[in-house]
Scaffold this motif. Structure first.
Motif, short mmCIF file in Angstrom:
data_model
loop_
_atom_site.label_atom_id
_atom_site.label_comp_id
_atom_site.label_asym_id
_atom_site.label_seq_id
_atom_site.Cartn_x
_atom_site.Cartn_y
_atom_site.Cartn_z
N ARG A 14 -17.26 38.55 -20.35
CA ARG A 14 -18.04 37.63 -21.32
C ARG A 14 -17.02 36.72 -21.90
N VAL A 28 -24.71 29.28 -28.71
CA VAL A 28 -25.31 30.39 -28.48
C VAL A 28 -25.58 30.87 -27.12
N GLY A 29 -25.86 29.96 -26.10
CA GLY A 29 -26.28 30.03 -24.71
C GLY A 29 -24.95 31.00 -23.92
N ASN A 71 -22.88 30.45 -13.79
CA ASN A 71 -23.99 30.65 -14.83
C ASN A 71 -23.56 29.74 -15.97
N ARG A 112 -27.88 21.45 -21.15
CA ARG A 112 -27.70 20.84 -22.68
C ARG A 112 -27.12 19.33 -22.34
N SER A 153 -24.56 26.12 -15.40
CA SER A 153 -25.93 25.75 -15.38
C SER A 153 -26.36 25.38 -17.11
N LEU A 154 -25.70 26.22 -17.97
CA LEU A 154 -26.28 25.80 -19.28
C LEU A 154 -25.56 24.70 -19.77
N GLN A 198 -22.34 32.26 -25.33
CA GLN A 198 -21.94 33.65 -26.05
C GLN A 198 -22.99 34.93 -25.34
N THR A 199 -24.09 34.39 -25.22
CA THR A 199 -25.17 35.43 -24.41
C THR A 199 -24.77 35.51 -23.21
N LEU A 200 -24.11 35.05 -22.30
CA LEU A 200 -23.87 35.17 -20.99
C LEU A 200 -23.01 36.46 -20.79
N GLN A 201 -23.51 37.12 -19.84
CA GLN A 201 -22.46 38.34 -19.54
C GLN A 201 -22.75 38.54 -17.85
N ASP A 223 -22.35 21.33 -30.18
CA ASP A 223 -23.84 21.75 -29.89
C ASP A 223 -24.16 23.11 -30.18
N ASN A 224 -24.93 23.60 -30.99
CA ASN A 224 -25.09 24.96 -31.42
C ASN A 224 -25.94 25.69 -30.25
N PRO A 225 -26.92 25.25 -29.73
CA PRO A 225 -27.72 25.82 -28.71
C PRO A 225 -26.71 26.36 -27.45
#
Lengths: 166, 155
Positions: free
Chosen positions: A131, A116-117, A12, A20, A15-16, A119-122, A111-113
């Motif tokens: 996490r 963020v991405g 996962n 990016r 993929s992020l 940190q969002t994954l769980q 890269d901020n996005p």
């Protein structure tokens, strides 16, 4: 039968990173696997490499929990990011590849996005939630080769993600 | 607390202005009380912005934490980043090169930073159009150096 729809670490996260990496330059070929020399003049490959348990995070046998005795709650995944440049001019190839390798490192750090991405994954599995807590670059190795009058420059970056399972 | 991109944008603009003013004062080599106050204010704003960004992440976490959720969060973060980048450096003032510089002299002509943001500006009163967004570091519209443009020439 297992299906590809179930999301787990580190695929996962890979993929992020892959998403990016595509923003570095629209002309660079980005794939979600290790690179082949047929991938193009400038290419980036993103793929999972290793999983390592943190030996200091093993659960005690006597503690009743969702974890088994000796199971780690802190785990480290390494994602490989290969960047490749093919060029008929050696000096130019070196110059271009050094820029591309720098772009890869800078994106992973700044890269901020992406931050963020990630940190969002769980992932929720077997009654526990995993996490990402830490991330960073371990090393970036450089290789070069010459095949049929084409100079190949490759860097292999190891990007670690440390997760905690609770 | 409800956060709007405009509020974050105003805070980032204020932080950028403070940093520009601090740089100007440092160029003059004068440590003033005002400079120290601005350093503190800029640091506080940075912390506030970071806290607001965490809320954006928390909102995404509440949605499930799947790859699709994370990609949506990444897109929102990219959009916010594009909107909030500070104005280009040249509008922040600084030392301008004078004719004497070519002869090895010390640049002496100091250019004042624009003073329209000198007073505290409420977030609501800062129109987003007034904040000129610089090119983002990554993503669509990013200004990237040409990888093929080396000293050896282009392919």
């Amino acid at each position: 039968m297992l299906t590809a729809t179930e999301e787990v670490f580190p695929n996962n996260a890979a993929s992020l990173v892959y998403e990016r990496m595509k923003t570095i330059d629209s002309d660079i070929v980005v794939v979600q696997r290790a690179l082949r020399d047929s991938d193009g003049q400038q290419a980036i490959g993103v793929f999972p490499m290793t999983w390592t348990p943190d030996e200091t995070s093993y659960e005690l046998p006597a503690v009743p929990s969702t974890f088994a005795a000796g199971e780690p709650t802190i785990q480290r995944y390494v994602i490989g990011i290969q960047a490749m440049v093919l060029d008929s001019d050696e000096q130019r190839g070196i110059a271009i590849h050094s820029i591309l390798a720098k772009h890869v490192r800078t994106l992973l750090y700044r890269d901020n996005p992406l931050a963020v991405g990630l940190q969002t994954l769980q992932v929720q599995m077997y009654g526990s939630t995993e996490r990402i807590q830490k991330r960073g670059i371990l090393v970036q190795r450089f290789l070069n080769n010459e095949v049929g009058n084409v100079f190949m420059f490759l860097s292999s970056c190891e990007y670690y993600l440390e997760t905690e399972t609770v | 607390m409800k956060i709007t991109p405009e509020e974050l944008s105003a805070k980032r603009a204020r932080t950028a202005h403070l940093r520009a003013e601090i740089r100007s004062l440092q160029a003059e080599d004068v440590a003033t009380r005002r400079e120290r106050e601005m350093v503190v204010e800029a640091a506080a704003l940075d912390a506030e912005i970071e806290a607001l960004e965490i809320k954006v992440v928390d909102a995404a976490k509440a949605s499930g934490g799947t790859v699709e959720d994370a990609k949506a969060a990444m897109q929102r973060a990219a959009d916010i980043e594009k909107m909030m980048l500070p104005a280009p450096e040249e509008e922040s003032g600084g030392v301008e090169k004078t004719d004497d510089d070519d002869e090895g002299g010390v640049p002496t002509k100091f250019v004042e930073a624009p003073d329209e943001d000198d007073e505290e500006v409420p977030a609501e009163s800062v129109p987003t159009e007034a904040i000129e967004p610089a090119a983002p570091a990554f993503g669509p519209g990013a200004v990237r150096p040409d990888l093929n443009d080396t000293e050896e020439g282009s392919r």
